[in-house]
Write an enzyme that holds these catalytic residues in place. Structure first.
Site, mmCIF file in Angstrom:
data_model
loop_
_atom_site.group_PDB
_atom_site.id
_atom_site.type_symbol
_atom_site.label_atom_id
_atom_site.label_comp_id
_atom_site.label_asym_id
_atom_site.label_seq_id
_atom_site.Cartn_x
_atom_site.Cartn_y
_atom_site.Cartn_z
ATOM 1 N N GLY A 235 -15.983 -37.710 -10.358
ATOM 2 C CA GLY A 235 -14.661 -36.949 -10.697
ATOM 3 C C GLY A 235 -14.182 -37.088 -12.102
ATOM 4 O O GLY A 235 -13.493 -36.747 -12.429
ATOM 5 N N PRO A 270 -20.665 -40.868 -10.292
ATOM 6 C CA PRO A 270 -19.927 -40.000 -11.234
ATOM 7 C C PRO A 270 -21.214 -39.060 -11.583
ATOM 8 O O PRO A 270 -22.492 -39.398 -11.754
ATOM 9 C CB PRO A 270 -20.141 -41.073 -12.471
ATOM 10 C CG PRO A 270 -20.961 -42.391 -12.007
ATOM 11 C CD PRO A 270 -20.735 -42.220 -10.422
ATOM 12 N N ARG A 308 -20.411 -21.738 -17.140
ATOM 13 C CA ARG A 308 -19.190 -22.591 -16.778
ATOM 14 C C ARG A 308 -18.072 -21.689 -17.625
ATOM 15 O O ARG A 308 -16.964 -21.660 -17.160
ATOM 16 C CB ARG A 308 -19.211 -23.996 -17.454
ATOM 17 C CG ARG A 308 -20.340 -24.749 -16.677
ATOM 18 C CD ARG A 308 -19.878 -26.235 -17.185
ATOM 19 N NE ARG A 308 -18.684 -26.976 -16.506
ATOM 20 C CZ ARG A 308 -17.728 -26.923 -17.127
ATOM 21 N NH1 ARG A 308 -17.556 -26.824 -18.438
ATOM 22 N NH2 ARG A 308 -16.518 -27.513 -16.445
ATOM 23 N N CYS A 338 -25.894 -8.215 -19.085
ATOM 24 C CA CYS A 338 -24.928 -6.861 -18.889
ATOM 25 C C CYS A 338 -23.887 -7.050 -18.082
ATOM 26 O O CYS A 338 -23.737 -6.824 -17.052
ATOM 27 C CB CYS A 338 -26.043 -5.660 -18.506
ATOM 28 S SG CYS A 338 -27.028 -5.367 -19.667
ATOM 29 N N GLU A 339 -22.778 -7.828 -18.464
ATOM 30 C CA GLU A 339 -21.783 -8.307 -17.814
ATOM 31 C C GLU A 339 -20.476 -8.340 -18.836
ATOM 32 O O GLU A 339 -20.756 -9.219 -19.801
ATOM 33 C CB GLU A 339 -21.777 -9.392 -16.981
ATOM 34 C CG GLU A 339 -22.609 -9.642 -16.057
ATOM 35 C CD GLU A 339 -22.212 -9.145 -14.508
ATOM 36 O OE1 GLU A 339 -21.096 -9.100 -14.336
ATOM 37 O OE2 GLU A 339 -22.845 -9.136 -13.615
ATOM 38 N N TYR A 366 -23.905 -29.823 -15.303
ATOM 39 C CA TYR A 366 -23.351 -28.196 -14.806
ATOM 40 C C TYR A 366 -23.723 -27.333 -15.743
ATOM 41 O O TYR A 366 -23.143 -26.309 -15.809
ATOM 42 C CB TYR A 366 -22.002 -28.300 -14.340
ATOM 43 C CG TYR A 366 -21.787 -29.430 -13.279
ATOM 44 C CD1 TYR A 366 -22.183 -29.631 -12.171
ATOM 45 C CD2 TYR A 366 -20.496 -30.570 -13.795
ATOM 46 C CE1 TYR A 366 -21.993 -30.583 -11.245
ATOM 47 C CE2 TYR A 366 -20.381 -31.530 -12.914
ATOM 48 C CZ TYR A 366 -21.000 -31.627 -11.785
ATOM 49 O OH TYR A 366 -20.776 -32.601 -10.811
HETATM 50 N N1 LLP Z 1 -19.790 -36.701 -5.568
HETATM 51 C C1 LLP Z 1 -19.388 -35.496 -4.867
HETATM 52 C C2 LLP Z 1 -19.648 -35.579 -3.501
HETATM 53 C C3 LLP Z 1 -19.391 -34.104 -5.590
HETATM 54 O O1 LLP Z 1 -19.171 -33.202 -4.757
HETATM 55 C C4 LLP Z 1 -19.465 -34.313 -7.021
HETATM 56 C C5 LLP Z 1 -19.153 -33.132 -7.600
HETATM 57 C C6 LLP Z 1 -19.470 -35.411 -7.599
HETATM 58 C C7 LLP Z 1 -19.833 -36.689 -6.978
HETATM 59 C C8 LLP Z 1 -19.808 -35.651 -8.927
HETATM 60 O O2 LLP Z 1 -18.490 -35.335 -9.687
HETATM 61 P P1 LLP Z 1 -18.252 -35.553 -11.191
HETATM 62 O O3 LLP Z 1 -18.230 -36.796 -11.449
HETATM 63 O O4 LLP Z 1 -19.605 -34.633 -11.615
HETATM 64 O O5 LLP Z 1 -16.852 -34.928 -11.454
HETATM 65 N N2 LLP Z 1 -19.787 -27.137 -11.481
HETATM 66 C C9 LLP Z 1 -18.412 -27.686 -11.736
HETATM 67 C C10 LLP Z 1 -18.239 -29.078 -11.185
HETATM 68 C C11 LLP Z 1 -18.671 -29.076 -9.667
HETATM 69 C C12 LLP Z 1 -18.349 -30.423 -9.053
HETATM 70 C C13 LLP Z 1 -19.103 -30.724 -7.722
HETATM 71 N N3 LLP Z 1 -18.898 -32.068 -6.988
HETATM 72 C C14 LLP Z 1 -18.150 -27.822 -13.160
HETATM 73 O O6 LLP Z 1 -19.228 -27.166 -13.948
HETATM 74 O O7 LLP Z 1 -17.269 -28.077 -13.569
#
Ligand code: LLP
Length: 407
Positions: A235, A270, A308, A338-339, A366
């Site tokens: 996160g 992470p 994104r 085409c959007e 992502y």
């Molecule tokens: N652990 C779990 C259980 C998760 O669901 C996620 C992300 C992470 C770890 C990793 O989180 P990070 O460190 O990457 O923040 N597609 C979206 C982000 C979706 C995140 C989903 N879960 C974007 O492009 O911002």
């Protein structure tokens, strides 16, 4: 990524050279930046703590292999992500499996491979795990992924820890599983996990969730479970524009402070903060056009390559690959799909001409993983730059790839 002699470079290699040689659209990653980002966490960890990189952020086998060699574990959310990790040579005992919809086959795969923990997200999942472990006559270590009900204030699509989100267990489910698992010889509850969302710049929010899970861990211990791990999810955010990046040092200092005298090992998951800043998407300006007084730069990458901006109104910096002596103008960068929503950047001041290349920055996380073949577009090639060498880590798709499953 840095500018050398007015050219954007990855590890001293001018990106323009790669664009000319390999074509566009093109994802390029820097191994050095991945390592640096990983080490920012690694340097702060206690000896028993573990980083489980969130595979969903970028699941390319070569990137998983690189991280595995650095000592990373992995957080997976599907059987196929688990298979990717195994294929990349990951240590099975450093894999945690999150996700709300694990199928029988996925649970079986996880148990057979003795992974570190299956992170249980519902009472029904616990029942399935109990049944399958009994059929296999094999024990399994599990985490209770709880929902700490903490709002993080980022985009609503990437908040996961509020009370009514689909993720995690509420206290009633925790108590029920705690009681039943106590009498189950094969299902061991060894960890408490949470993940409250993504792109968080305030480490205190994650520390608040640690307080919640550490209290739950105490209660589980009192109920007879040997809890070894606290998994505080991923996160931490990165800087896309002017937001503040999360700091692994501040996070881990807070963790140590709070867990003083307790024996728990910490797991971190992470994704974005490891790989986000290490990747760019190179795209070519196909046309410059005016529409009712608005200037568009039409590019050869679309929302199918980088979703994104269309999905979350996310902002990615756009950089020219070369600093040319021409006048700048303000453009919306629109893709070929085409959007109407296929706009990857709005109101950017750029010095560009048709056939120039630009790079979308910070797309390592992502980016390619969320790409699709919409409009029968072929997914881009991906390169990894490591120690001055260029490796093609995903070849460009072909028309034959596109129709291969339809014959
Ligand atoms: N652990 C779990 C259980 C998760 O669901 C996620 C992300 C992470 C770890 C990793 O989180 P990070 O460190 O990457 O923040 N597609 C979206 C982000 C979706 C995140 C989903 N879960 C974007 O492009 O911002």
């Amino acid at each position: 990524m840095k500018e050398i002699e007015r050219q954007l470079c990855i590890e001293n290699i001018p990106v323009i050279n790669l664009a000319r040689e390999y074509g566009s659209p093109l994802f390029i990653y820097s191994a050095e930046l991945i390592k640096n980002n990983f080490e920012k966490y690694q340097n702060e960890l206690g000896s028993n703590d573990l980083i489980c990189y969130a595979v969903k952020a970028n699941s390319n086998l070569h990137i998983l292999k690189l991280l595995s060699e650095l000592g990373s574990g992995f957080d997976v959310v599907s059987g196929n992500e688990l298979k990717r990790c195994l294929r990349a040579g990951a240590d099975k005992n450093k894999i945690v499996f999150s996700g709300v919809a694990k199928s029988n086959e996925e649970i079986k795969l996880a148990i057979e491979n003795d992974i570190l923990s299956i992170n249980i997200e519902s009472y029904g999942e616990f029942e399935r795990i109990a049944k399958i472990s009994e059929q296999l006559k094999k024990s399994v270590n599990c985490a209770l992924r709880v929902n700490p009900d903490i709002a993080i204030g980022s985009h609503k699509y990437i908040e996961t820890g509020s009370k009514t989100s689909k993720f995690g267990l509420d206290s009633e489910a925790v108590n029920k599983i705690s009681d039943e698992a106590r009498d189950n010889k094969l299902v061991n509850i060894t960890s408490v996990a949470c993940h409250i969302g993504s792109q968080i710049s305030d480490e205190n929010l994650i520390l608040k969730s640690l307080d919640v899970i550490s209290e739950i861990a105490n209660n589980l211990s009192l109920n007879g479970h040997a809890i070894k791990f606290l998994d505080i999810g991923g996160g931490l955010g990165i800087q896309y524009k002017d937001e503040e990046a999360g700091d692994p040092g501040i996070l881990m200092a807070g963790v140590k402070n709070r867990l003083e005298g307790k024996e728990y090992k910490i797991i971190l998951e992470p994704g974005r903060s490891i790989i986000g800043s290490a990747g760019i998407l190179v795209t070519k300006i196909e046309y410059i056009k005016n529409a009712g007084g608005k200037k568009f730069a039409i590019i050869d990458a679309g929302m199918n390559d980088l979703i994104r901006p269309s999905l979350y109104e996310a902002w990615h910096e756009v950089k020219e690959l070369e600093n040319k002596e021409i006048s700048s103008d303000t453009y919306d960068l629109a893709g070929p799909v085409c959007e109407t929503g296929d706009i990857l950047a709005k109101d950017r001041n750029l010095k560009i001409l048709p056939n120039d290349f630009v790079a979308f920055m910070d797309v390592g996380a992502y980016g390619s993983v969320m790409s699709s073949n919409y409009n029968s577009r072929l997914k881009p090639m991906e390169l990894l730059v490591m120690d001055g060498e260029i490796e093609v880590i995903r070849r460009k798709e072909t028309f034959e790839d596109l129709i291969a499953l339809e014959s």
